[in-house]
Each structure stands twice: as C-alpha cells, then as structure tokens.
Write an enzyme that holds these catalytic residues in place. Structure first.
Site, PDB file in Angstrom:
ATOM      1  CG  ASN A  88      -1.437  -0.972   1.609  1.00 38.78           C
ATOM      2  OD1 ASN A  88      -2.276  -1.641   0.058  1.00 38.78           O
ATOM      3  ND2 ASN A  88      -2.678  -1.721   2.821  1.00 38.78           N
ATOM      4  CD  GLN A  95       2.550   4.517   2.826  1.00 43.99           C
ATOM      5  OE1 GLN A  95       2.353   4.669   1.959  1.00 43.99           O
ATOM      6  NE2 GLN A  95       3.635   3.945   3.544  1.00 43.99           N
ATOM      7  CG  HIS A 101       5.740  -1.938   5.311  1.00 38.20           C
ATOM      8  ND1 HIS A 101       5.034  -0.506   5.853  1.00 38.20           N
ATOM      9  CD2 HIS A 101       3.657  -2.332   4.642  1.00 38.20           C
ATOM     10  CE1 HIS A 101       3.724  -0.507   5.091  1.00 38.20           C
ATOM     11  NE2 HIS A 101       3.096  -1.576   5.420  1.00 38.20           N
TER      12      HIS A 101
HETATM   13  P1  5GP Z   1      -0.074  -0.764   5.924  1.00 40.03           P
HETATM   14  O1  5GP Z   1      -1.645  -0.439   6.538  1.00 40.03           O
HETATM   15  O2  5GP Z   1       0.913   0.603   6.235  1.00 40.03           O
HETATM   16  O3  5GP Z   1      -0.195  -1.025   4.778  1.00 40.03           O
HETATM   17  O4  5GP Z   1      -0.049  -2.359   6.644  1.00 40.03           O
HETATM   18  C1  5GP Z   1       0.942  -1.742   7.977  1.00 40.03           C
HETATM   19  C2  5GP Z   1       0.991  -3.500   8.303  1.00 40.03           C
HETATM   20  O5  5GP Z   1       2.348  -3.000  10.232  1.00 40.03           O
HETATM   21  C3  5GP Z   1      -0.387  -3.599   9.074  1.00 40.03           C
HETATM   22  O6  5GP Z   1      -0.879  -5.407   9.011  1.00 40.03           O
HETATM   23  C4  5GP Z   1      -0.152  -3.301  11.362  1.00 40.03           C
HETATM   24  O7  5GP Z   1      -1.040  -4.397  11.279  1.00 40.03           O
HETATM   25  C5  5GP Z   1       0.978  -3.591  10.912  1.00 40.03           C
HETATM   26  N1  5GP Z   1       2.316  -3.683  12.438  1.00 40.03           N
HETATM   27  C6  5GP Z   1       1.747  -1.976  12.601  1.00 40.03           C
HETATM   28  N2  5GP Z   1       2.552  -2.045  13.819  1.00 40.03           N
HETATM   29  C7  5GP Z   1       2.958  -2.757  13.737  1.00 40.03           C
HETATM   30  C8  5GP Z   1       4.384  -3.669  15.595  1.00 40.03           C
HETATM   31  O8  5GP Z   1       4.742  -2.693  16.377  1.00 40.03           O
HETATM   32  N3  5GP Z   1       4.640  -4.672  14.479  1.00 40.03           N
HETATM   33  C9  5GP Z   1       4.405  -5.416  14.207  1.00 40.03           C
HETATM   34  N4  5GP Z   1       4.582  -6.127  13.977  1.00 40.03           N
HETATM   35  N5  5GP Z   1       3.250  -5.122  13.394  1.00 40.03           N
HETATM   36  C10 5GP Z   1       2.654  -3.544  12.943  1.00 40.03           C
END
Ligand code: 5GP
Ligand code: ZN
Length: 136
Positions: A88, A95, A101
């Site tokens: 994302n 995101q 990531h």
């Molecule tokens: P995005 O929504 O930005 O594509 O994904 C962010 C991801 O990071 C989410 O799936 C969320 O669960 C994960 N995430 C956020 N904070 C942490 C954290 O402190 N540790 C881990 N292992 N995952 C995290």
C-alpha cells in the site's frame, strides 16, 4: 537513513523486538502484529523510505527476490494454498505505516479473508481514453 520517529525503522533495525523470520543487511522480515492469516509477514527495509515512490532502486530490486524466497519458506513450513502480495502507498490506498513495506499473506481455504477489489465496468471508449492520456 533512519527516521527518528518511525516505528518501522526501530523494528527493522532491532531497537524494538519483533517476531523475525528472516534478516539480512538490507531487510528484516517479521510477523505482522495484526495478521490477516497465519504467517502474514512484512518485508521491511532497514533504511527509511516512505513508500514505493520513495524507494531506492537498488533496494527495490531486492524486494521481489526476497518475497519469492519467503513465499517458498512459508510454503514449506506452513503449507499455504494461495498467496497474496500487497503493498500500500499513501493513506488513500490504505497505508498506515509510512515506511515502505510489503505484505506477504499466505492463504488457506476457509481463512475468511477476501483480499480482492470490486471489478469495474468501463464505459465505451474509456480504456482507450485512459491509454491516450497515459501515452500522451
Ligand atoms: P499498511 O496498512 O501500512 O499497509 O500496513 C501496516 C501493517 O503494519 C499492518 O498490517 C499492521 O498490523 C502492521 N503493524 C503496525 N504496527 C506494527 C508493529 O508494531 N509490529 C508489527 N509486527 N506489525 C505492525
Ligand atoms: Zn522508517
């Protein structure tokens, strides 16, 4: 470069512990804290890049080979039946952590997830007009 207030800089560089399944000089791969499925993990570069738009080309070139390697590992260990790769960029696109990531999401029958979009129905000539705009 690292960013002081960035949680993923701290996770990727080991300043905060993670459930790490793979690490090398450039990346850490760890389990997502709120997994969509069993084995949902994140490929996170150790350097800070906001998103794919910002990602260094040399780092970018290593991401897909790594995704493939982890996908293979998870197949051997967890036996997935399908696999989604999700990435994302920007808040509008979902995101929530603004450090590049890539999500690796193993899929299993009956896992209850639906990582798909609603197919559109382009009007007559719409695809051609988009093509013209992109190619102009
Ligand atoms: P995005 O929504 O930005 O594509 O994904 C962010 C991801 O990071 C989410 O799936 C969320 O669960 C994960 N995430 C956020 N904070 C942490 C954290 O402190 N540790 C881990 N292992 N995952 C995290
Ligand atoms: Zn960062």
């Amino acid at each position: 470069m690292k960013k002081d207030d960035c949680i993923f800089c701290k996770l990727a560089n080991g300043q905060i512990p993670t459930n790490t399944i793979y690490e090398d000089d450039d990346f850490r791969v760890f389990l997502d804290a709120a997994p969509a499925t069993r084995g949902h993990c994140l490929i996170v570069p150790k350097e800070h890049f906001d998103d794919l738009e910002d990602l260094d080309d040399k780092v970018a070139a290593k991401v897909l080979p790594l995704a493939k390697k982890i996908m293979k590992l998870l197949k051997e260990k967890l036996g997935w039946e399908g696999f989604n790769v999700v990435q994302n960029n920007k808040e509008l696109a979902g995101q929530t952590v603004f450090h590049f990531h890539m999500h690796l999401i193993p899929r299993y029958s009956g896992d209850g997830q639906n990582i798909l979009w609603k197919p559109g129905k382009p009007a007559e000539g719409e695809l051609q007009s988009i093509l013209d705009e992109i190619n102009s």
